[in-house]
Scaffold this motif. Structure first.
Motif, PDB file in Angstrom:
ATOM      1  N   ALA A 244       0.832  -1.204   0.000  1.00 51.26           N
ATOM      2  CA  ALA A 244       0.000   0.000   0.000  1.00 51.26           C
ATOM      3  C   ALA A 244       0.869   1.257   0.000  1.00 51.26           C
ATOM      4  CB  ALA A 244      -0.940   0.005   1.211  1.00 51.26           C
TER       5      ALA A 244
ATOM      6  N   SER B 263      -7.582  -0.450   6.795  1.00 47.68           N
ATOM      7  CA  SER B 263      -6.381   0.076   7.439  1.00 47.68           C
ATOM      8  C   SER B 263      -5.990  -0.774   8.648  1.00 47.68           C
ATOM      9  CB  SER B 263      -6.669   1.507   7.867  1.00 47.68           C
ATOM     10  OG  SER B 263      -5.521   2.230   7.991  1.00 47.68           O
TER      11      SER B 263
ATOM     12  N   ALA C 153      -8.759   4.983  -1.036  1.00 49.94           N
ATOM     13  CA  ALA C 153      -7.317   4.719  -1.113  1.00 49.94           C
ATOM     14  C   ALA C 153      -6.552   5.773  -0.320  1.00 49.94           C
ATOM     15  CB  ALA C 153      -6.864   4.712  -2.571  1.00 49.94           C
TER      16      ALA C 153
ATOM     17  N   ILE D 251      -4.211   5.091   3.133  1.00 43.46           N
ATOM     18  CA  ILE D 251      -2.772   5.349   3.219  1.00 43.46           C
ATOM     19  C   ILE D 251      -2.486   6.411   4.290  1.00 43.46           C
ATOM     20  CG2 ILE D 251      -2.513   7.159   1.441  1.00 43.46           C
ATOM     21  CD1 ILE D 251      -0.251   4.120   1.983  1.00 43.46           C
TER      22      ILE D 251
END
Lengths: 288, 261
Positions: A21, B74, B133, B137
């Motif tokens: 990621a 996450s 996304a 992150i």
């Protein structure tokens, strides 16, 4: 496959989604905008692929960009300084207090849970023309009608200090907490005054925390976009506002890439200097 | 400087941190039509107006869905990575840690621009997927820091006992490690949810036109001027991002006391 080999591979299997990621959503995109910054926005729309230095020439030589960059760094520096001045004594009090320590620490975590935009806009209720302060001053008779206190550089700094102060207090607290209080007592028993003991023992030992807090305040402050929009006037744009302007409003993505990279490089130099002398572990301590 | 001076200074610093936010909450219950001082009484009318404001309710739905999805992804990534870092002797561990927390070291604007331009080039323009996304992150480093700190305190002995009694690694993970890790998982997920729910800078770059999250909704409402409705919205957000975690912690404590652990 041998047991050892499997054992050695396991952590990498666990790490791969997160590392993937970060690689795919941060590192590669950063490399991509380096390439993008050499492309050119054509007048008819669409970006011309190639190797043009125009964006970089503009970003590095245009007075307009340079002035805003310098002003952004100045605002970040002033903010960091005020945060240190306000935050250090408070952190010292939390670290050395006995009864109220848990409550103070819990309260200190609260701002991190309250949205940045709410904390920023809350100052409009205080300083706006129909805000608390103006109402108070008018009713007491200090001023006859409300004055506009908002939308200048001072209120931008005020908003930034309000946003960043908890980072500073927390980092200084973490480093003060790690210092053996006996050291200060030893100094006083050897004849130093409490003030001398603080200046020569505690303060130097807490500098890593102060530096970590300072770095966070500076980097977050210099990269801020929202505060100048909400609390600043038309002439208080900071560098991130230029980036937004180029990317979202003008759709000039090559120029926006170059501007973003310039900001990244300037702040990256600071982070690198910090990392060289203090390492990232102190920062991780304060964040965790 | 005396101890008392430091005490007063600390009180002032805390006042500075909390008074403006307290005023937001106070004014959201203001009966006064313009939502300003002096307050003319207590009223819930602004909350009622929020409830009937379609744009606001839509923003809430978007924020909650986005926050939940961000938290799930996450936390999963964060737990796996933390396990590797805490449990194994990974070569180059410092470099890996720095790499994993890099998203907080890069200014959010730069991260936002890089991700927008790159994913757009890949064919994913401003969309919910891009928002997701970005939020993943952006929250990942915080999850990793929080979860790692909690994982360190779990002893390996219990797992080794399970393994030596014949459980396979997968069974051990699900019946021993995971229950022990649950507080870390919950903390990580909550953290990810709140950060996602509160995020505005990145969101402004990534959101498609017409889609608003609660913070961007507040931001666009602020364009006009401050209103009691915005204060009410702020109060609801504070209750969600501060009240819920506190409630969760209290419930977890009660449960832990009941089960006697």
């Amino acid at each position: 496959m041998s047991v050892e080999a499997r054992e050695a591979r396991q952590p990498w299997i666990l790490l791969s989604p997160a590392l993937g990621a970060v690689t795919f959503l941060l590192l590669v995109p950063l490399i991509f905008i380096i390439v993008y910054s050499f492309w050119l926005r054509s007048a008819i729309g669409g970006d011309q692929v190639g190797f043009y230095l125009d964006n970089w020439q503009k970003v590095l030589t245009d007075r307009f960009y340079r002035d805003i960059l310098l002003n952004t760094l100045k605002i970040a520096a002033v903010t960091t300084f005020i945060c240190a001045l306000m935050g250090y004594p408070a952190a010292y009090f939390i670290a050395r207090s006995k009864g109220s320590k848990m409550v103070l620490l819990l309260l200190l975590m609260l701002p991190f849970w309250i949205s940045y935009i709410i904390r920023t806009m809350s100052w409009i209720n205080i300083l706006g023309t129909s805000g608390a302060l103006n109402t108070l001053l008018v009713s007491v008779g200090v001023i006859s009608e409300p004055v506009q206190m908002l939308y200048n550089e001072a209120t931008v700094i005020l908003g930034l200090v309000h946003f960043l102060l908890p980072f500073m207090v927390l980092n200084v607290y973490v480093s003060l907490e790690g210092i053996d209080t006996n050291l200060e007592d030893a100094a006083t028993s050897l004849g130093a005054t409490r003030w001398q003991a603080f200046l020569q023992v505690t303060l130097p030992l807490s500098l890593p925390g102060l530096a970590a807090g300072g770095l966070l305040c500076f980097v977050l402050g210099a990269g801020t976009y929202i505060t100048p929009v909400i609390l600043g006037g038309p002439r208080d744009a900071m560098f991130a506002n230029l980036v937004f302007e180029a990317i979202i409003t003008q759709l000039n993505w090559p120029l926006g890439s170059a501007l973003s990279l310039l900001l990244l490089m300037v702040l990256g130099v600071l982070v690198a200097i910090y990392n060289r002398y203090l390492g990232m572990s102190q920062l991780a301590k304060g964040l965790g | 400087m005396g101890w008392n001076a430091i005490r007063i200074w600390t009180v002032l610093v805390y006042g500075f941190m909390f008074l403006p936010v307290a005023v937001v909450v106070l004014l959201s219950f203001n009966a006064n039509q313009f939502g300003s001082f002096p307050m003319s009484g207590v009223s819930l009318r602004w909350f009622e107006e929020l409830w009937h404001n379609d744009a606001v309710m839509r923003a809430f739905r978007t924020s909650i869905v986005l926050g939940l999805m961000t938290a799930v992804i996450s936390t999963t990534l964060g737990i796996l990575a933390s396990l590797a870092l805490v449990r194994y002797n990974v070569p180059g561990r410092n470099t890996i840690t720095t790499l994993l927390i890099a998203p907080i070291l890069v200014p959010e604007v730069v991260l936002a621009v890089a991700l927008l331009l790159f994913l757009n080039w890949l064919g994913i323009g401003k969309s919910f997927a891009l928002l997701l996304a970005g939020h993943v992150i952006f929250t990942l480093p915080f999850v990793i820091l929080v979860v790692q700190a909690r994982l360190v305190s779990i002893k390996r002995d219990v797992e080794e006992a399970a393994l030596s009694l014949g459980a396979n690694p997968v069974q051990t993970f699900f019946s021993v490690t995971l229950p022990l890790m649950l507080p870390a998982v919950a903390a990580g997920a909550l953290f990810a949810f709140t950060i996602s729910f509160d995020d505005i800078t990145g969101t402004l770059f990534w959101k498609p036109g017409g889609v608003e999250t609660v913070p961007t909704q507040i931001f666009s409402m602020l364009r006009n001027s401050i209103s009691p409705e915005i204060n009410a919205l702020g109060t609801v957000m504070i209750i969600m991002t501060v009240g819920l975690p506190l409630l969760g912690a209290a419930v977890a404590r009660k449960l832990a006391m009941k089960s006697g652990t």
